[in-house]
Design an enzyme around this catalytic site. Structure first.
Site, short mmCIF file in Angstrom:
data_model
loop_
_atom_site.label_atom_id
_atom_site.label_comp_id
_atom_site.label_asym_id
_atom_site.label_seq_id
_atom_site.Cartn_x
_atom_site.Cartn_y
_atom_site.Cartn_z
N GLU A 1 -36.10 -74.51 -27.51
CA GLU A 1 -37.05 -73.91 -26.56
C GLU A 1 -38.35 -74.69 -26.60
O GLU A 1 -39.00 -74.80 -27.64
CB GLU A 1 -37.32 -72.44 -26.87
CG GLU A 1 -38.28 -71.85 -25.85
CD GLU A 1 -38.70 -70.41 -26.11
OE1 GLU A 1 -39.74 -70.01 -25.55
OE2 GLU A 1 -38.02 -69.70 -26.87
N ASP B 1 -31.28 -62.36 -34.31
CA ASP B 1 -31.95 -62.64 -35.60
C ASP B 1 -30.98 -62.54 -36.76
O ASP B 1 -31.23 -63.08 -37.83
CB ASP B 1 -33.08 -61.62 -35.85
CG ASP B 1 -34.23 -61.77 -34.86
OD1 ASP B 1 -34.42 -62.88 -34.32
OD2 ASP B 1 -34.96 -60.78 -34.63
N GLU C 1 -31.15 -71.27 -32.31
CA GLU C 1 -32.23 -71.33 -31.32
C GLU C 1 -33.48 -71.66 -32.11
O GLU C 1 -33.72 -71.07 -33.16
CB GLU C 1 -32.35 -69.99 -30.60
CG GLU C 1 -33.38 -69.95 -29.47
CD GLU C 1 -34.79 -69.60 -29.92
OE1 GLU C 1 -35.71 -69.69 -29.08
OE2 GLU C 1 -35.00 -69.24 -31.10
N ASP D 1 -37.82 -73.41 -31.73
CA ASP D 1 -38.95 -73.64 -30.81
C ASP D 1 -39.68 -74.91 -31.21
O ASP D 1 -39.85 -75.18 -32.41
CB ASP D 1 -39.93 -72.47 -30.89
CG ASP D 1 -39.22 -71.13 -30.73
OD1 ASP D 1 -39.01 -70.72 -29.59
OD2 ASP D 1 -38.89 -70.50 -31.76
N HIS E 1 -31.30 -66.83 -33.87
CA HIS E 1 -32.63 -66.91 -33.27
C HIS E 1 -33.67 -67.34 -34.30
O HIS E 1 -33.95 -66.62 -35.25
CB HIS E 1 -32.97 -65.51 -32.71
CG HIS E 1 -34.28 -65.42 -32.03
ND1 HIS E 1 -35.29 -64.60 -32.48
CD2 HIS E 1 -34.75 -66.03 -30.92
CE1 HIS E 1 -36.32 -64.70 -31.67
NE2 HIS E 1 -36.02 -65.56 -30.71
N ARG E 2 -34.19 -68.54 -34.11
CA ARG E 2 -35.12 -69.15 -35.09
C ARG E 2 -34.44 -69.28 -36.46
O ARG E 2 -35.08 -69.17 -37.49
CB ARG E 2 -36.43 -68.37 -35.20
CG ARG E 2 -37.13 -68.17 -33.86
CD ARG E 2 -38.40 -67.34 -33.96
NE ARG E 2 -38.75 -66.78 -32.66
CZ ARG E 2 -39.66 -65.85 -32.46
NH1 ARG E 2 -40.34 -65.36 -33.48
NH2 ARG E 2 -39.91 -65.39 -31.25
N HIS F 1 -42.80 -71.40 -33.55
CA HIS F 1 -42.79 -70.58 -32.34
C HIS F 1 -44.16 -70.39 -31.72
O HIS F 1 -44.37 -70.65 -30.54
CB HIS F 1 -42.17 -69.20 -32.63
CG HIS F 1 -42.16 -68.30 -31.44
ND1 HIS F 1 -43.22 -67.47 -31.12
CD2 HIS F 1 -41.23 -68.12 -30.46
CE1 HIS F 1 -42.94 -66.82 -30.01
NE2 HIS F 1 -41.74 -67.19 -29.59
N LYS G 1 -42.05 -74.87 -26.10
CA LYS G 1 -43.16 -73.91 -26.02
C LYS G 1 -44.35 -74.58 -25.33
O LYS G 1 -45.34 -74.93 -25.96
CB LYS G 1 -43.55 -73.45 -27.43
CG LYS G 1 -42.45 -72.75 -28.19
CD LYS G 1 -42.00 -71.45 -27.55
CE LYS G 1 -43.06 -70.39 -27.62
NZ LYS G 1 -42.58 -69.10 -27.09
#
Length: 242
Positions: free
Chosen positions: A106, A226, A34, A36, A7-8, A49, A108
């Site tokens: 993702e 994470d 993942e 953003d 995640h990120r 993000h 945003k």
């Protein structure tokens, strides 16, 4: 077998949405990332993000108000010693060509409906020939539908905060091949039924051992976490069981 998405990037230990976090996620053995994306004032796709740069960088203001040149001068590593720039999506794609990671992008575009963002991202995915390794997700489901219309060959997956009734039916209705729900809002039987109906389930943001174990037991398509190292360790223990 449940995949591990960082995640990120490996954001538990490294500055989120930076090349270091992505490189370390790959080193850790994650199956995917993942990240953003947002647009700068001059239309560059950058990986960050928040709509504002304040939390994650040494700058102030909205991403959309910076030119790419201005935003690339900021330091996205507030806590560390090493300076980390905000990456462009081009930079990430150049690197993705050197490995086999899956990448969940993702969009945003909930607060600011960045005009033309879907086409820009899709054009870049096609240019780098990454269509079979990308999943486009968003809380803005109009954007998900628009992405599918522009590029039916690229997988889409709506993001959910709250529980949704019969998510497999909803996904099929918008031509999405997966869902990305908040892990605490989706019960076991809904996960199982969604999977049985051929829809991928990749819950976010799964960091506690008890939650990881539950989703491994249910054979979720992937978990978005994470800490890919912790998730992989638990997954290995789980797979050893008879």
């Amino acid at each position: 077998m449940t995949q591990i998405f960082a995640h990120r990037g490996y954001s538990a230990l490294f500055a989120e949405n930076t090349m270091s976090a992505f490189l370390e996620a790959e080193k850790a053995g994650a199956d995917g990332l993942e990240l953003d994306v947002q647009l700068t004032r001059d239309g560059e796709i950058v990986v960050i993000h928040d709509e504002k740069v304040d939390r994650t960088t040494n700058g102030h203001g909205f991403v959309k108000d910076f030119s790419y040149k201005e935003i690339s001068r900021l330091n996205a590593n507030k806590k560390g010693i090493k300076k980390e720039p905000i990456p462009s999506l081009i930079e990430v794609f150049e690197w993705l060509k050197t490995n086999q990671l899956i990448c969940n992008i993702e969009m945003k575009n909930g607060l600011f409906p960045y005009e033309g963002m879907e086409k820009k991202v899709i054009d870049l995915i096609r240019k780098y020939e990454l269509s079979n390794r990308i999943i486009i997700s968003s809380f803005n489901h109009y954007s998900i539908v628009n992405s599918y219309r522009l590029a039916p060959e690229i997988e889409t997956a709506p993001l959910f905060l709250e529980a949704i009734y019969m998510p497999w039916i909803y996904s099929q209705s918008i031509r999405a091949k997966g869902i990305h729900p908040k892990h605490s809002s989706i019960p076991d039987h809904i996960i199982s039924t969604t999977l049985d109906n051929g829809i991928a389930v990749r819950p976010y943001t799964v960091n506690r051992e008890v939650d990881l174990k539950r989703l491994f037991r249910l054979k979720c398509t992937a978990v978005i976490t994470d800490n890919p190292v912790k998730a992989l360790k638990i997954k290995k223990q789980y797979e050893k069981r008879p």
